[in-house]
Design a protein around this motif. Sequence first.
Motif, PDB file in Angstrom:
ATOM      1  N   GLY A  73     151.784  35.757  19.225  1.00  0.00           N
ATOM      2  CA  GLY A  73     151.558  35.285  17.865  1.00  0.00           C
ATOM      3  C   GLY A  73     150.453  34.254  17.793  1.00  0.00           C
ATOM      4  O   GLY A  73     149.593  34.309  16.899  1.00  0.00           O
ATOM      5  N   LEU A  77     147.820  36.586  16.054  1.00  0.00           N
ATOM      6  CA  LEU A  77     148.142  36.412  14.633  1.00  0.00           C
ATOM      7  C   LEU A  77     147.541  35.142  14.049  1.00  0.00           C
ATOM      8  O   LEU A  77     147.224  35.096  12.856  1.00  0.00           O
ATOM      9  N   TYR A  81     142.954  35.996  14.547  1.00  0.00           N
ATOM     10  CA  TYR A  81     142.766  36.369  13.145  1.00  0.00           C
ATOM     11  C   TYR A  81     141.945  35.329  12.397  1.00  0.00           C
ATOM     12  O   TYR A  81     140.954  35.654  11.725  1.00  0.00           O
ATOM     13  N   SER A 104     144.749  45.717   7.138  1.00  0.00           N
ATOM     14  CA  SER A 104     145.670  45.395   8.238  1.00  0.00           C
ATOM     15  C   SER A 104     146.894  46.309   8.309  1.00  0.00           C
ATOM     16  O   SER A 104     147.242  46.785   9.399  1.00  0.00           O
ATOM     17  N   THR A 108     147.721  48.513  11.505  1.00  0.00           N
ATOM     18  CA  THR A 108     149.000  48.299  12.185  1.00  0.00           C
ATOM     19  C   THR A 108     149.656  49.635  12.531  1.00  0.00           C
ATOM     20  O   THR A 108     150.189  49.816  13.632  1.00  0.00           O
ATOM     21  N   PHE A 165     145.056  40.800  13.737  1.00  0.00           N
ATOM     22  CA  PHE A 165     146.363  40.616  13.093  1.00  0.00           C
ATOM     23  C   PHE A 165     147.225  41.861  13.252  1.00  0.00           C
ATOM     24  O   PHE A 165     148.422  41.770  13.541  1.00  0.00           O
ATOM     25  N   GLY A 168     148.432  42.157  16.851  1.00  0.00           N
ATOM     26  CA  GLY A 168     149.473  41.166  17.091  1.00  0.00           C
ATOM     27  C   GLY A 168     150.794  41.557  16.465  1.00  0.00           C
ATOM     28  O   GLY A 168     151.864  41.359  17.055  1.00  0.00           O
ATOM     29  N   SER A 169     150.738  42.139  15.258  1.00  0.00           N
ATOM     30  CA  SER A 169     151.960  42.566  14.580  1.00  0.00           C
ATOM     31  C   SER A 169     152.697  43.626  15.387  1.00  0.00           C
ATOM     32  O   SER A 169     153.934  43.631  15.461  1.00  0.00           O
ATOM     33  N   THR A 172     154.096  42.110  18.927  1.00  0.00           N
ATOM     34  CA  THR A 172     155.298  41.286  18.770  1.00  0.00           C
ATOM     35  C   THR A 172     156.536  42.161  18.593  1.00  0.00           C
ATOM     36  O   THR A 172     157.639  41.763  18.983  1.00  0.00           O
ATOM     37  N   GLU A 185     156.939  31.576  13.985  1.00  0.00           N
ATOM     38  CA  GLU A 185     155.750  31.234  13.216  1.00  0.00           C
ATOM     39  C   GLU A 185     155.307  29.798  13.479  1.00  0.00           C
ATOM     40  O   GLU A 185     154.117  29.513  13.621  1.00  0.00           O
ATOM     41  N   SER A 188     153.798  29.490  16.955  1.00  0.00           N
ATOM     42  CA  SER A 188     152.540  30.239  16.975  1.00  0.00           C
ATOM     43  C   SER A 188     151.432  29.455  16.280  1.00  0.00           C
ATOM     44  O   SER A 188     150.286  29.432  16.743  1.00  0.00           O
TER      45      SER A 188
END
Length: 308
Positions: A73, A77, A81, A104, A108, A165, A168-169, A172, A185, A188
């Motif tokens: 993250g 993220l 990003y 994004s 993703t 982003f 990273g999504s 995770t 969050e 991160s």
Amino acid sequence: MRRYRNVALFVALAAVWGSAFMAIKAGLTYFPPVLFAAIRYDIAGVLMLAYAVYATDRWRPRTSGEWQLVAVGATLLIAGYHAFLFVGEQYTTSAVAAVIVSLSPVLTTGFARLFLPSERLTPAGIAGLLLGLVGVVVLSDPNPNNLVTSNAVGQVLVFAAAGSFALGSVLTRRIDVELPIETMEAWSMVLGALLMHAVSFARPSESLAAVRWTPEAIWAIAYLSIAASALGFLVYFDLLERLGPIEINFVSYVAPVFAALSGWWFLGESIDLTTVAGFLVIFAGFCLLKRETLASELPKLRAVVTRR
């Protein structure tokens, strides 16, 4: 009342996150870009960490898997990003940046196909992914004379931000740990800010001495740190629980409207037909990718309309 509350929060979140692109553009007049992003998350990270201590019983990661989740993250993220986004937005408008970032959710899905064995793209899904990429091409309006202009470079950097982003999504999701999302969050943000400070230090053009602490600069950093980051993510978590991940994804497609309007109102940025066309193509790609889920949501929407 609950329906109206959700709609109001959704519109408020889209407005805050969309106008954040305008605040970034305004603040770049006074801050070096990566340092600007780092300071934003210095403040937001502390606020989110305080909230995690208050709201959860797991305010810090403990296991190696939880720290791995935070590391992904922080790196992709937050640091990746925002570093790409803030540098790229020096060379493009708020609306264009927001439209590219709206890619994004499409990216993703593409990364999920590569890294999550349970995810599969149908031919229509592949077409949706390609359509989203076509939208970026339409937006950039490429020709042999503008491939190396600052505007084109800026759009490539913002595209890299969207890719960071999205990746990273997906990564995770591969890490199977039970860490509260507020805690993930918060840490991160804190560690991502430290990474961006390191990147900023390595850039010869960036230093604290280059910052101009004007009222406009303070307004921009406060708006981004408190409204767009700390409060924005709290609203996001609330809506994610109430609406689910598919519906909350639509924030990405409402935010560019507010980015365009706020950029026009506060910064005098123009909104051209190429930007609108690129946005519509990207949104069409998202709808094609999520057509089955969206179709399943239509009966719920009809029921809400009928009750009204």
